[in-house]
Motif scaffolding. Sequence first.
Motif, PDB file in Angstrom:
ATOM      1  N   GLY A   1      34.859  56.006  -3.140  1.00 48.41           N
ATOM      2  CA  GLY A   1      33.453  55.754  -2.793  1.00 48.41           C
ATOM      3  C   GLY A   1      32.594  55.440  -4.003  1.00 48.41           C
ATOM      4  N   THR A   2      32.720  56.243  -5.047  1.00 47.47           N
ATOM      5  CA  THR A   2      31.868  56.030  -6.214  1.00 47.47           C
ATOM      6  C   THR A   2      32.276  54.753  -6.945  1.00 47.47           C
ATOM      7  OG1 THR A   2      31.750  58.417  -6.381  1.00 47.47           O
ATOM      8  CG2 THR A   2      30.933  57.158  -8.249  1.00 47.47           C
TER       9      THR A   2
ATOM     10  N   ALA B   1      20.018  51.979  -1.898  1.00 40.76           N
ATOM     11  CA  ALA B   1      21.157  52.650  -2.544  1.00 40.76           C
ATOM     12  C   ALA B   1      21.111  54.099  -2.094  1.00 40.76           C
ATOM     13  CB  ALA B   1      21.041  52.532  -4.056  1.00 40.76           C
TER      14      ALA B   1
ATOM     15  N   PHE C   1      31.185  67.719  -6.374  1.00 40.64           N
ATOM     16  CA  PHE C   1      32.616  67.487  -6.348  1.00 40.64           C
ATOM     17  C   PHE C   1      32.931  66.443  -7.397  1.00 40.64           C
ATOM     18  CE2 PHE C   1      30.675  65.405  -2.686  1.00 40.64           C
ATOM     19  CZ  PHE C   1      30.925  64.098  -2.909  1.00 40.64           C
TER      20      PHE C   1
ATOM     21  N   HIS D   1      11.001  61.989  -4.603  1.00 44.94           N
ATOM     22  CA  HIS D   1      10.196  60.934  -3.976  1.00 44.94           C
ATOM     23  C   HIS D   1      11.007  60.358  -2.814  1.00 44.94           C
ATOM     24  CE1 HIS D   1       7.395  57.250  -4.637  1.00 44.94           C
ATOM     25  NE2 HIS D   1       7.764  57.341  -3.375  1.00 44.94           N
TER      26      HIS D   1
ATOM     27  N   ASN E   1      15.734  63.850  -4.298  1.00 41.62           N
ATOM     28  CA  ASN E   1      16.108  65.143  -4.878  1.00 41.62           C
ATOM     29  C   ASN E   1      15.592  65.250  -6.315  1.00 41.62           C
ATOM     30  OD1 ASN E   1      17.485  66.255  -2.712  1.00 41.62           O
ATOM     31  ND2 ASN E   1      19.349  65.115  -3.225  1.00 41.62           N
TER      32      ASN E   1
ATOM     33  N   PHE F   1      33.842  62.775   8.826  1.00 36.92           N
ATOM     34  CA  PHE F   1      33.560  61.637   7.942  1.00 36.92           C
ATOM     35  C   PHE F   1      33.210  60.407   8.783  1.00 36.92           C
ATOM     36  CE2 PHE F   1      34.328  58.026   5.260  1.00 36.92           C
ATOM     37  CZ  PHE F   1      33.870  58.459   4.017  1.00 36.92           C
TER      38      PHE F   1
ATOM     39  N   GLY G   1      39.613  58.393  -2.261  1.00 36.89           N
ATOM     40  CA  GLY G   1      38.742  58.679  -3.411  1.00 36.89           C
ATOM     41  C   GLY G   1      38.172  57.448  -4.089  1.00 36.89           C
TER      42      GLY G   1
ATOM     43  N   ARG H   1      30.376  65.062 -10.479  1.00 32.56           N
ATOM     44  CA  ARG H   1      29.321  64.165 -10.008  1.00 32.56           C
ATOM     45  C   ARG H   1      28.031  64.415 -10.773  1.00 32.56           C
ATOM     46  NH1 ARG H   1      27.257  61.253  -5.296  1.00 32.56           N
ATOM     47  NH2 ARG H   1      25.054  61.732  -5.105  1.00 32.56           N
TER      48      ARG H   1
ATOM     49  N   GLY I   1      18.830  57.539  -5.964  1.00 34.11           N
ATOM     50  CA  GLY I   1      19.262  57.685  -7.350  1.00 34.11           C
ATOM     51  C   GLY I   1      20.642  58.292  -7.433  1.00 34.11           C
TER      52      GLY I   1
ATOM     53  N   VAL J   1      36.691  60.478  -9.135  1.00 35.03           N
ATOM     54  CA  VAL J   1      37.917  60.020  -9.787  1.00 35.03           C
ATOM     55  C   VAL J   1      37.848  58.509 -10.003  1.00 35.03           C
ATOM     56  CG1 VAL J   1      40.415  59.923  -9.567  1.00 35.03           C
ATOM     57  CG2 VAL J   1      39.160  61.806  -8.541  1.00 35.03           C
TER      58      VAL J   1
ATOM     59  N   VAL K   1      23.589  48.608  -1.237  1.00 38.35           N
ATOM     60  CA  VAL K   1      24.737  48.811  -2.143  1.00 38.35           C
ATOM     61  C   VAL K   1      25.365  50.174  -1.872  1.00 38.35           C
ATOM     62  CG1 VAL K   1      24.021  47.353  -4.088  1.00 38.35           C
ATOM     63  CG2 VAL K   1      23.198  49.697  -3.947  1.00 38.35           C
ATOM     64  N   GLY K   2      26.630  50.318  -2.234  1.00 35.35           N
ATOM     65  CA  GLY K   2      27.313  51.613  -2.154  1.00 35.35           C
ATOM     66  C   GLY K   2      27.458  52.112  -0.725  1.00 35.35           C
TER      67      GLY K   2
ATOM     68  N   GLY L   1      22.722  55.907   0.190  1.00 31.90           N
ATOM     69  CA  GLY L   1      23.847  56.669   0.717  1.00 31.90           C
ATOM     70  C   GLY L   1      24.175  56.435   2.180  1.00 31.90           C
TER      71      GLY L   1
ATOM     72  N   GLU M   1      14.144  58.710  -5.865  1.00 29.66           N
ATOM     73  CA  GLU M   1      15.192  59.661  -5.478  1.00 29.66           C
ATOM     74  C   GLU M   1      14.534  60.889  -4.860  1.00 29.66           C
ATOM     75  OE1 GLU M   1      18.604  60.074  -5.245  1.00 29.66           O
ATOM     76  OE2 GLU M   1      17.995  62.063  -4.529  1.00 29.66           O
TER      77      GLU M   1
HETATM   78  C1  LIG Z   1      34.444  65.038   0.526  1.00 29.20           C
HETATM   79  C2  LIG Z   1      34.155  63.812  -0.243  1.00 29.20           C
HETATM   80  C3  LIG Z   1      34.876  63.588  -1.392  1.00 29.20           C
HETATM   81  C4  LIG Z   1      34.643  62.457  -2.141  1.00 29.20           C
HETATM   82  N1  LIG Z   1      35.396  62.256  -3.256  1.00 29.20           N
HETATM   83  C5  LIG Z   1      35.209  61.164  -3.985  1.00 29.20           C
HETATM   84  C6  LIG Z   1      36.002  60.911  -5.150  1.00 29.20           C
HETATM   85  O1  LIG Z   1      36.864  61.660  -5.530  1.00 29.20           O
HETATM   86  N2  LIG Z   1      35.794  59.755  -5.822  1.00 29.20           N
HETATM   87  C7  LIG Z   1      34.833  58.884  -5.434  1.00 29.20           C
HETATM   88  O2  LIG Z   1      34.691  57.869  -6.088  1.00 29.20           O
HETATM   89  N3  LIG Z   1      34.070  59.092  -4.353  1.00 29.20           N
HETATM   90  C8  LIG Z   1      34.214  60.208  -3.609  1.00 29.20           C
HETATM   91  N4  LIG Z   1      33.429  60.412  -2.514  1.00 29.20           N
HETATM   92  C9  LIG Z   1      32.433  59.397  -2.111  1.00 29.20           C
HETATM   93  C10 LIG Z   1      31.205  59.376  -2.984  1.00 29.20           C
HETATM   94  O3  LIG Z   1      30.580  60.594  -2.995  1.00 29.20           O
HETATM   95  C11 LIG Z   1      30.227  58.310  -2.490  1.00 29.20           C
HETATM   96  O4  LIG Z   1      30.902  57.193  -2.060  1.00 29.20           O
HETATM   97  C12 LIG Z   1      29.281  57.901  -3.597  1.00 29.20           C
HETATM   98  O5  LIG Z   1      28.517  59.004  -3.976  1.00 29.20           O
HETATM   99  C13 LIG Z   1      28.368  56.779  -3.157  1.00 29.20           C
HETATM  100  O6  LIG Z   1      27.370  56.531  -4.082  1.00 29.20           O
HETATM  101  P1  LIG Z   1      25.948  55.993  -3.606  1.00 29.20           P
HETATM  102  O7  LIG Z   1      25.114  55.908  -4.819  1.00 29.20           O
HETATM  103  O8  LIG Z   1      26.147  54.769  -2.803  1.00 29.20           O
HETATM  104  O9  LIG Z   1      25.380  57.065  -2.583  1.00 29.20           O
HETATM  105  P2  LIG Z   1      25.047  58.598  -2.819  1.00 29.20           P
HETATM  106  O10 LIG Z   1      25.862  59.183  -3.896  1.00 29.20           O
HETATM  107  O11 LIG Z   1      25.085  59.232  -1.495  1.00 29.20           O
HETATM  108  O12 LIG Z   1      23.553  58.558  -3.328  1.00 29.20           O
HETATM  109  C14 LIG Z   1      22.463  58.263  -2.489  1.00 29.20           C
HETATM  110  C15 LIG Z   1      21.222  58.903  -3.079  1.00 29.20           C
HETATM  111  O13 LIG Z   1      20.106  58.473  -2.323  1.00 29.20           O
HETATM  112  C16 LIG Z   1      19.233  59.559  -2.116  1.00 29.20           C
HETATM  113  N5  LIG Z   1      18.445  59.256  -0.922  1.00 29.20           N
HETATM  114  C17 LIG Z   1      18.884  59.131   0.344  1.00 29.20           C
HETATM  115  N6  LIG Z   1      17.880  58.786   1.166  1.00 29.20           N
HETATM  116  C18 LIG Z   1      16.788  58.676   0.389  1.00 29.20           C
HETATM  117  C19 LIG Z   1      15.436  58.334   0.665  1.00 29.20           C
HETATM  118  N7  LIG Z   1      15.023  58.023   1.888  1.00 29.20           N
HETATM  119  N8  LIG Z   1      14.549  58.316  -0.360  1.00 29.20           N
HETATM  120  C20 LIG Z   1      14.948  58.636  -1.619  1.00 29.20           C
HETATM  121  N9  LIG Z   1      16.210  58.970  -1.920  1.00 29.20           N
HETATM  122  C21 LIG Z   1      17.120  58.976  -0.932  1.00 29.20           C
HETATM  123  C22 LIG Z   1      20.137  60.757  -1.994  1.00 29.20           C
HETATM  124  O14 LIG Z   1      19.478  61.962  -2.304  1.00 29.20           O
HETATM  125  C23 LIG Z   1      21.236  60.408  -3.000  1.00 29.20           C
HETATM  126  O15 LIG Z   1      20.974  60.943  -4.272  1.00 29.20           O
HETATM  127  C24 LIG Z   1      33.637  61.533  -1.731  1.00 29.20           C
HETATM  128  C25 LIG Z   1      32.898  61.763  -0.586  1.00 29.20           C
HETATM  129  C26 LIG Z   1      33.168  62.875   0.166  1.00 29.20           C
HETATM  130  C27 LIG Z   1      32.359  63.087   1.418  1.00 29.20           C
END
Ligand SMILES: Cc1cc2nc3c(=O)[nH]c(=O)nc-3n(C[C@H](O)[C@H](O)[C@H](O)COP(=O)(O)OP(=O)(O)OC[C@H]3O[C@@H](n4cnc5c(N)ncnc54)[C@H](O)[C@@H]3O)c2cc1C
Length: 969
Positions: A540-541, A404, A311, A387, A303, A510, A538, A365, A277, A314, A526-527, A406, A301
């Motif tokens: 990733g999101t 999704a 953090f 979960h 958490n 990293f 910057g 975030r 999530g 952007v 995804v992601g 991470g 999710e």
């Molecule tokens: C230092 C740093 C700075 C950053 N700065 C930026 C920025 O300025 N701008 C930007 O756009 N991006 C930034 N990013 C990157 C950004 O944080 C990620 O790219 C983005 O959060 C990816 O989104 P996501 O949904 O793919 O994954 P995530 O945000 O990692 O979400 C994954 C989710 O899945 C959950 N999860 C994992 N495994 C399981 C499981 N087995 N069961 C249930 N839930 C699970 C986790 O708890 C988490 O909530 C930064 C990253 C770092 C490390």
Amino acid sequence: MRIGVGLPTTTPGADRELLLEWARRADAGFSTVAVLDRVVYDGYEPFVALAAAAAATRSVRLASMVAAGPLRPGALLTKQVASLAALAPGRLTIGLGLGARTDDYEAVGVDLRGRGDRLTDQLAFLRGGWRESRIGPTVETPQLLVGGMSGGAFVRMARYADGYAHGGGPARAFGSAAALARAAWRDLGRPGEPALWGQGYFALGGGDAGAAYLRDYYAFTGPFAEKVVAASLTSPRAIRDFVRSYADEGCDELVLFPTSARTPAGGARLKIAIVGGGPAGLYLSILLKQADRRHEIVVLERNPPDATFGFGVVFSDETLGKLRDADYESWLAITDSFARWNAIDIKFGESAFRSRGHAFAAISRQTLLTILQRRAAELSVDLSFEHEAADVDSLADADLVVGADGVNSTVRRLRERDFAPTVAPYPSKFVWFGTDLVFDAFTFVFRETERYPFDAGTSTFIVECNQATWEHAGLEGASEEDTLAFCADLFAEELGDHRLLSNRSVWLTFNEVRTRNWSSGNLVLVGDAAHTAHFTIGSGTKLALEDSIGLAEALVRRDDLTRALAEYELERKPLVERFQEAARESATYFENVVRYRELPPIQFAFNLLTRSGRIGYTNLTLRDPALVQRVDAHFGGRRLAPPPMFAPLQLGQMTLPNRVAAAPAVEDAAGDGSPGAGVGAALEEAAAAGTALVLTPFVAVASDARISRGTPGLYDDRQLDEWRRIVAAVQGVADARIALRLGHAGRRAATLPRSEGSDIPLPEGWPLLSASALPYTTRSVVPKAMDRRDMDVVRDRFAQAARRAVAAGFDALELDCAHGYLLASFLSPLTNTREDEYGGSLERRLRFPLEVLDAVREVWPAERVLSVRLTVADWAPRGLTQLDAIESARAFAARGVDLLVPVAGQTVAGGAPRYRRGYLVPFSDAIRSAVGVPTLTGGYVTTNDEVNTIIAAGRGDLCVLDPSPAAAA
Ligand SMILES: Cc1cc2nc3c(=O)[nH]c(=O)nc-3n(C[C@H](O)[C@H](O)[C@H](O)COP(=O)(O)OP(=O)(O)OC[C@H]3O[C@@H](n4cnc5c(N)ncnc54)[C@H](O)[C@@H]3O)c2cc1C
């Protein structure tokens, strides 16, 4: 662009009548009929089918696209090609590649290993050896194309073929491959442009027409088959768009292969389980629900909803536009919560710069997640917090499972074989904190600890340093408290009274994640689960959210789930890879930032802002004209000055009026070592274009030092007279200066003219010399390992030629120690295996090239520019190290060289070159900062913007501007 059509030789049900009728009809309007190659499959042998087509047609070109050369013995392949060329005179194109199918290799009993070398050998034979053999009918070599995507494939193409055959896919992918093909072509000094052929699949009939056949044909590739299906064209409109997009990318010939089977469309409503999530998972759930409320969607999710790891995120304006179009409600909520600013502050030593016009919007975030959670709940997404999804079996009843979850994705790990991820750690260390200080700009602060710098940025406080700094500062094993105290102290000046806040803030590495396949069956990533891009850009999101948009759109467009997943990947992956490339550049910049501490502050700032390649000089001019004016002023020496490419350059005692050099690729001339009218005209034309320095092609110091018979030389007085005339003519054009590139081809000598390929030995050449007795290609003559007497003779030849160069009036002399030619053969451990005092350590390997430099230096006037073209990377295993490269550059620089020209590759015929736009610039950057001597760089640089960016950022001092393909057409 010409349009060809495939013969349905592998399509089920195509009989003799259909094939012949097809060929006849193609003859009436298409440019080419082409065939595919597959042994273990119900289809026709390609050369046999082409022979039948040859008999049924009069004018259409016949092509293999591509045939797997190594499946056939070389002589038999030549025989077949010769026969076809005789049956269809002047209208045969032979595309050759490796062929990817293990079963084909097993069936014909050929070992898969070594197939690259075998193909190289076959091409060399078709190009050169054939003439000498008695394999007939005796005909001209037909047009040759080479396919493949590896660096080796591009070199093979540029060395032996007339053009490149791309394997299919979106026009963007073709465009990138075409750029690499052109870069390889220029790198090997081939005149003109490579012919560029593309291909696609089609079946008119809409929906899944042709899909069953393609799935079957490409089953051996696993999940990739679905990508092929997704890319196939099933409506006239799709074909029109495809053709247009290929034409836009500079394709010369596009061949459309038919598929004919049809399959019914699938169902619609889906049961979807999303693991994770984070931004990607939540946003996808919103978009899918919004598209069809009947979807049953659960987000798992691990958490709780308000788990903070804080953090800022952007976004650029472009991303925000996409979010608005995808879901207006969440866009409104996000933009309402934004902090916006448009400045970047750069603090470096005593200097501080503010650059404006960058338009950032940021949100914490946690706020973003809360908005997305609320919106998902509104749309009746089932949000299941705390979960943890430990396996995918428990989700077996879902039609679609989305990973999704991470960067450390569980879903990805559970199907690792299918997704085929690579996880590569970056060498730097970073730690992120919060701070109660509100910055009003995106702030970079560079600090030195002992010797090494740090940098920091964003409202979140990220500290990054390279491994050496980290160890040096004793941070290995530092606790959370120690880390906090150290960083608070280091940035005390910026923080003032404010605190640095730790949130489990420890030093991290990293990981860059790439995944070969983004889906496997009904699982899709995804992601961050699919890819990560270094945080210093910057993105990733942004990428995570845009993935969700791409996947949701594909699922809306396609009823067939598998096809939708493939389409999503096809569309997103090239875009994501571009960001990953930029992120890598940016990460490399920070890793090596210590290099730039001697740069003037304004140049340092420009270098930082353009580090990832996404912003260049022109773009920065639009964002921040004031900063760019300061850059111009720095170069031009007055308040209002033209762009950096027009700034004069002082090299030794010579002043060049601007920073653009030209190195025209010239057809080999007459054959007696005289430059001939062609060379003179090309150099004059380059000078007339306003370039400051015109470089001659390779000029040989002796008759046996020529690359081919047509290579110009400077070893007799008749040649001297001709060069004198050319030099005067070039110098007569405005302020142009002319540099002589002087060399000895060594073991790459005595080959056919470059217009016929590269490194194809002359049937009756001459004895060759090199550092060691190692032939360049499998078909090259074995050179003699030079003895001391040979060295004396060669050294004296260089000195004599240099004397003539003085008399001819050249402004600069460039000593060629590059690309596997004679002097370079001493430098690389791959080509120098000597056991005397000229082999072994780098110091010994340098000895002879330096002797030659000394001899040239002695006769070359101090007031004229002396330069060295130097290979600094072999692009082959066990070749020169970066340390070697810097050491040898230093050794040349220490002898008073005014200009270095760092180049890469061609040391050995194999190797894996890494071509891309400006591929030589990173080498120039590294050498220039380590050695402190001006550099000439380039490597497929075709725009003024690139030149301005390179010069302004201090990555080079002078740049070779290649003609853009459009200008060459
Ligand atoms: C230092 C740093 C700075 C950053 N700065 C930026 C920025 O300025 N701008 C930007 O756009 N991006 C930034 N990013 C990157 C950004 O944080 C990620 O790219 C983005 O959060 C990816 O989104 P996501 O949904 O793919 O994954 P995530 O945000 O990692 O979400 C994954 C989710 O899945 C959950 N999860 C994992 N495994 C399981 C499981 N087995 N069961 C249930 N839930 C699970 C986790 O708890 C988490 O909530 C930064 C990253 C770092 C490390």
